[in-house]
Design an enzyme around this catalytic site. Structure first.
Site, PDB file in Angstrom:
ATOM      1  N   LYS A  68      12.260  11.790   0.665  1.00 15.38           N
ATOM      2  CA  LYS A  68      11.582  11.954   1.948  1.00 15.38           C
ATOM      3  C   LYS A  68      11.996  10.862   2.944  1.00 15.38           C
ATOM      4  CE  LYS A  68       7.118  10.809   3.724  1.00 15.38           C
ATOM      5  NZ  LYS A  68       7.664  10.312   4.920  1.00 15.38           N
ATOM      6  N   LEU A 102       3.255  10.523   0.447  1.00 16.13           N
ATOM      7  CA  LEU A 102       3.895   9.332   0.978  1.00 16.13           C
ATOM      8  C   LEU A 102       3.526   9.267   2.455  1.00 16.13           C
ATOM      9  CD1 LEU A 102       7.515   9.340  -0.535  1.00 16.13           C
ATOM     10  CD2 LEU A 102       5.643   7.798  -1.100  1.00 16.13           C
ATOM     11  N   ASP A 103       3.240   8.081   2.944  1.00 23.41           N
ATOM     12  CA  ASP A 103       2.856   7.926   4.338  1.00 23.41           C
ATOM     13  C   ASP A 103       3.964   8.399   5.279  1.00 23.41           C
ATOM     14  OD1 ASP A 103       0.516   6.738   3.466  1.00 23.41           O
ATOM     15  OD2 ASP A 103       1.376   4.719   3.543  1.00 23.41           O
ATOM     16  N   TYR A 104       3.564   8.690   6.493  1.00 28.38           N
ATOM     17  CA  TYR A 104       4.478   9.150   7.547  1.00 28.38           C
ATOM     18  C   TYR A 104       5.688   8.223   7.689  1.00 28.38           C
ATOM     19  CZ  TYR A 104       5.959  10.442  12.309  1.00 28.38           C
ATOM     20  OH  TYR A 104       6.675  10.831  13.418  1.00 28.38           O
ATOM     21  N   THR A 106       6.797   6.016   5.427  1.00 27.72           N
ATOM     22  CA  THR A 106       7.328   5.584   4.129  1.00 27.72           C
ATOM     23  C   THR A 106       8.332   6.621   3.634  1.00 27.72           C
ATOM     24  OG1 THR A 106       5.292   4.422   3.543  1.00 27.72           O
ATOM     25  CG2 THR A 106       6.741   5.028   1.733  1.00 27.72           C
TER      26      THR A 106
END
Length: 235
Positions: A68, A102-104, A106
């Site tokens: 990602k 997963l954070d935006y 990260t």
């Protein structure tokens, strides 16, 4: 089969998220809204709808690893029209969803599947699956800060479990560190470093348990191997 388990098996979302959909009154069984978590259905006879769209069991199980990129959210759709991980997996015909998040901002390893049982196993706190991250943080950490990080930090109403941290590189104004946790609180690692005054400037997940991020280009994915799938199911 319990309703939330059936929803997960249909590849719509995880079992936990399915429970939220039920509570919100978005699920119907045979045209009747159901909000009871204990409802058991017959997958071969009952008609289940989410937001008035019928769902069916996914026969073909898919397991992938996605690298990602930053700037993508870990959902299948977004009310604000932001890019999602679903945009990166459009060439997969089956409906798959992310395991955890997963954070935006990260990047890194994200497992996606339509196997509801596996998703539940990997995200349930009792299994304590370790996740390994590589972080670039401001400043150089001292021993007191490292010990505090390892013991657990109050990140605002929640004290984190003990974590592993290793400094790989320390320069004048930044450090590169490896962090291993088994929790998945929202923006947890960033909040932990903020508490010890070393804000994160870059964060990447490089492993989930023994599954390591391949040298995949950001935004690319691959199918998990049979050995990797068997390992995750044994966790």
């Amino acid at each position: 089969m319990r309703l939330q388990k059936y929803i997960a098996h249909c590849g719509v979302t995880s079992r936990r998220k399915a429970e939220e959909l039920i509570k919100e009154g978005r699920v119907k069984v045979n045209k009747e809204v159901v909000k009871d978590m204990g409802v058991v259905i017959n997958p071969h006879k009952d008609i289940v709808c989410i937001d008035n769209k019928s769902i069916q069991l996914e026969e073909n199980k898919i397991y992938i690893m996605l690298n990602k990129p930053e700037g993508y959210i870990t959902t299948l759709s977004d009310e604000f029209n932001r890019s999602t991980v679903a945009d990166l997996t459009k060439d997969i015909h089956e409906r798959i969803y992310p395991v955890g998040r997963l954070d935006y901002d990260t990047s890194g390893l994200l497992i996606m599947t339509n196997d509801g049982d596996l998703s539940y196993r990997l995200t349930h706190p009792k299994h304590e699956i370790k996740k390994t991250y590589m972080a670039k943080v401001k400043g150089v950490l001292n021993n007191k800060e490292l010990n505090l990080f390892q013991k657990g930090i109050d990140i605002g109403g929640y004290v984190t479990a003990p974590a592993s941290i290793k400094v790989l590189k320390g320069e004048k104004d930044y450090s590169i560190v490896e962090v291993i946790i088994h929790e998945g609180k929202n923006r947890q690692i960033r909040k932990m470093f903020e508490k010890i005054n070393h804000p994160v400037t870059r964060l990447q997940r490089i492993a989930v348990g023994k599954i390591k991020l391949d040298p995949l280009q950001k935004g690319k994915w691959r199918h998990l191997t049979k050995k990797e799938i068997e390992y995750l199911k044994s966790c």
